[in-house]
Design a protein around this motif. Structure first.
Motif, short mmCIF file in Angstrom:
data_model
loop_
_atom_site.label_atom_id
_atom_site.label_comp_id
_atom_site.label_asym_id
_atom_site.label_seq_id
_atom_site.Cartn_x
_atom_site.Cartn_y
_atom_site.Cartn_z
N GLY A 86 0.81 -1.21 0.00
CA GLY A 86 0.00 0.00 0.00
C GLY A 86 0.85 1.26 0.00
O GLY A 86 0.55 2.22 -0.71
N LEU A 89 0.94 4.27 -2.85
CA LEU A 89 0.78 5.68 -2.51
C LEU A 89 2.00 6.50 -2.93
O LEU A 89 1.87 7.61 -3.44
CB LEU A 89 0.53 5.84 -1.01
N MET A 97 -4.25 5.67 -5.41
CA MET A 97 -4.55 6.21 -4.08
C MET A 97 -5.53 5.32 -3.32
O MET A 97 -5.33 5.02 -2.14
CB MET A 97 -5.12 7.63 -4.20
N SER A 150 -4.35 3.02 -0.17
CA SER A 150 -4.97 3.29 1.14
C SER A 150 -5.68 2.04 1.67
O SER A 150 -5.59 1.74 2.86
CB SER A 150 -5.97 4.43 1.03
N ALA A 152 -3.03 -0.56 2.78
CA ALA A 152 -2.38 -0.13 4.01
C ALA A 152 -3.32 -0.26 5.21
O ALA A 152 -2.92 -0.74 6.27
CB ALA A 152 -1.90 1.32 3.87
N ALA A 153 -4.59 0.12 5.04
CA ALA A 153 -5.55 0.01 6.14
C ALA A 153 -5.80 -1.45 6.50
O ALA A 153 -5.85 -1.81 7.69
CB ALA A 153 -6.86 0.69 5.76
#
Length: 71
Positions: A26, A30, A51, A55, A58-59
């Motif tokens: 992630g 980004l 994006m 995101s 990563a989340a």
């Protein structure tokens, strides 16, 4: 009958490792989106895709790490 997700340390370690990989992927997405904007001064076709996917990865990775630690 055995539960699908057990509470053994291997599954916790696997969740944390998978989370770390997802956060890394992630972050790379980004970073790629950010570098494209910095290099050309405008957004490319795939800017929002990078994006959103970056995101989300990563989340999800952070969630897996936290769940693997607290579970």
């Amino acid at each position: 009958m055995r539960l699908l997700i057990s509470n053994d340390p291997i599954s916790k370690a696997t969740m944390r490792a998978t989370g770390i990989v997802l956060v890394f992927v992630g972050g790379l997405l980004l970073l790629q989106a950010w570098n494209e904007v910095q290099a050309s001064g405008q957004r490319s076709r795939t800017f929002w895709q990078d994006m959103v996917l970056g995101s989300a990865f990563a989340a999800l990775g952070v969630w897996l790490i936290v769940w693997g630690v607290l579970r």
